[in-house]
Write an enzyme that holds these catalytic residues in place. Structure first.
Site, PDB file in Angstrom:
ATOM      1  N   HIS A   5      13.324 -56.775   4.220  1.00 62.67           N
ATOM      2  CA  HIS A   5      12.618 -57.919   4.112  1.00 62.67           C
ATOM      3  C   HIS A   5      11.635 -57.100   3.335  1.00 62.67           C
ATOM      4  O   HIS A   5      10.740 -57.924   2.596  1.00 62.67           O
ATOM      5  CB  HIS A   5      11.268 -58.858   5.108  1.00 62.67           C
ATOM      6  CG  HIS A   5      12.084 -60.081   5.377  1.00 62.67           C
ATOM      7  ND1 HIS A   5      11.296 -59.550   6.582  1.00 62.67           N
ATOM      8  CD2 HIS A   5      13.277 -59.714   5.925  1.00 62.67           C
ATOM      9  CE1 HIS A   5      12.306 -61.015   7.490  1.00 62.67           C
ATOM     10  NE2 HIS A   5      13.728 -61.072   7.223  1.00 62.67           N
ATOM     11  N   ARG A  10      21.174 -60.479   2.417  1.00 64.57           N
ATOM     12  CA  ARG A  10      21.257 -61.111   3.266  1.00 64.57           C
ATOM     13  C   ARG A  10      22.160 -62.171   3.649  1.00 64.57           C
ATOM     14  O   ARG A  10      22.587 -62.215   4.746  1.00 64.57           O
ATOM     15  CB  ARG A  10      19.817 -62.544   2.503  1.00 64.57           C
ATOM     16  CG  ARG A  10      19.566 -63.875   3.354  1.00 64.57           C
ATOM     17  CD  ARG A  10      18.424 -64.356   2.381  1.00 64.57           C
ATOM     18  NE  ARG A  10      18.014 -65.259   3.246  1.00 64.57           N
ATOM     19  CZ  ARG A  10      18.039 -66.421   2.435  1.00 64.57           C
ATOM     20  NH1 ARG A  10      18.560 -67.014   1.108  1.00 64.57           N
ATOM     21  NH2 ARG A  10      17.848 -68.045   3.530  1.00 64.57           N
ATOM     22  N   HIS A  43      23.639 -62.875   7.506  1.00 68.69           N
ATOM     23  CA  HIS A  43      23.663 -64.091   7.261  1.00 68.69           C
ATOM     24  C   HIS A  43      25.447 -65.031   7.789  1.00 68.69           C
ATOM     25  O   HIS A  43      25.940 -65.353   9.238  1.00 68.69           O
ATOM     26  CB  HIS A  43      23.438 -65.394   6.740  1.00 68.69           C
ATOM     27  CG  HIS A  43      22.454 -65.794   6.658  1.00 68.69           C
ATOM     28  ND1 HIS A  43      21.561 -66.993   6.350  1.00 68.69           N
ATOM     29  CD2 HIS A  43      21.035 -65.083   6.382  1.00 68.69           C
ATOM     30  CE1 HIS A  43      20.566 -67.014   6.057  1.00 68.69           C
ATOM     31  NE2 HIS A  43      20.121 -65.740   6.621  1.00 68.69           N
TER      32      HIS A  43
END
Length: 317
Positions: free
Chosen positions: A188, A59, A63
């Site tokens: 995910h 993640r 980002h």
């Protein structure tokens, strides 16, 4: 004739400049040959102590690349005069920065001033996936570290409430296709989400429905119990799929069953192209792994405005 010579000279300079800034799979082979193995060892050790590390690193890399390109700007600390990306609302729950710090310190001891923090993060994210049972891929290297990090710019990150058209626009602005969107959504398969990221689907969804009607009924009921309107349980939430710490294709199977946690998951079924890809990946983990690896290479190559090799990933030189 003079103009022709100038154009030829300019072309040569342009090609040389492009080559200098191009990413390469063997970028550190001569200057820091043990960099990759060192990062892998650090990530593996961190995973032994904390199973949430892989999801955190993956993640973090995402980002980083979606704001200012892949330049390690998400790693910078805030200062007295500037609130950095890591303290922007979408990044408050990012963690495991220490993994990058440890890897950077070890590499600086071996090869000072050679390996960028942005490259360390890209490699750590790849290792996190690989060590969780996912695919392996050759990470292109040679990124430079950025000197600018602004919390306000984290608004550019696509939130979990986005619909398919909003997601498509966000990804296309970064040179990523619908196919990349579906493949990268497979990230995910790792991780956990707090209630705030899917609260919109289980309470006061719209004027007619309290719960998003596209959510499978029993799944929605479970989420409502975990995340009531007046939630008093700190850090309450849900795992992103049923095999939380294993990188696999279960995420896509759940999306097809209307058990995707976020609006941005279920919206993949509203477009014929993305729905077909969800079905393909649900039926073939091998196809998912190949697509995910290719899309990660593409995403991790989003050009940043990096200018230096930081000595400490939390501070500019």
């Amino acid at each position: 004739m003079a103009l022709q010579k100038f154009l030829v000279a300019f072309a040569i300079v342009f090609v040389l400049f492009s080559c200098v800034n191009a990413l390469s799979s063997n970028y550190y082979d001569k200057t820091c040959p043990d960099a990759e193995s060192t990062i892998t060892q650090v990530v593996r050790k961190a995973m032994w102590n904390d199973k949430t590390v892989p999801a955190a690193l993956l993640r973090m890399h995402f980002h980083d690349c979606f704001v200012r390109g892949c330049d390690g700007s998400v790693l910078l600390n805030s200062t007295k005069n500037n609130q950095a990306e890591k303290d922007g609302p979408p990044n408050i729950s990012l963690h495991a920065f220490y993994v990058i710090d440890v890897a950077k310190k070890q590499i600086e001891n071996m090869c000072p001033g050679i390996v960028s923090c942005a490259d360390i993060l890209a490699l750590a994210a790849r290792d996190a996936v690989k060590l969780s049972g996912g695919p392996n891929w050759e990470v292109p290297k040679g990124r430079k570290d950025g000197r600018i990090s602004k919390a306000s710019e984290t608004q550019q990150l696509p939130p979990p409430t986005f619909n398919i058209s909003q997601l498509q626009q966000s990804f296309s602005q970064r040179g990523l296709s619908l196919d990349d969107l579906v493949a990268l959504s497979g990230g995910h398969t790792l991780g956990f989400s707090h209630c705030s990221s899917f609260q919109n689907r289980i309470h006061k969804f719209d004027k007619k429905n309290d719960v998003d009607p596209t959510l499978e009924t029993s799944f929605a009921a479970t989420l409502k119990k975990v995340c009531p309107i007046k939630n008093t349980v700190k850090n309450a939430g849900s795992t992103l799929d049923s095999t939380t710490f294993l990188f696999d294709n279960v995420y896509y199977k759940l999306v097809l069953q209307n058990k995707g946690l976020f609006s941005s998951d279920s919206t993949l079924l509203t477009n014929s192209r993305t729905k077909n890809l969800v079905s393909t990946f649900a039926n073939s983990q091998n196809e998912f792994f190949k697509a995910f690896a290719n899309s990660m290479i593409k995403m991790s190559s989003i050009s940043g405005s990096g200018q230096e090799i930081r000595r400490d990933c939390r501070f500019v030189n």
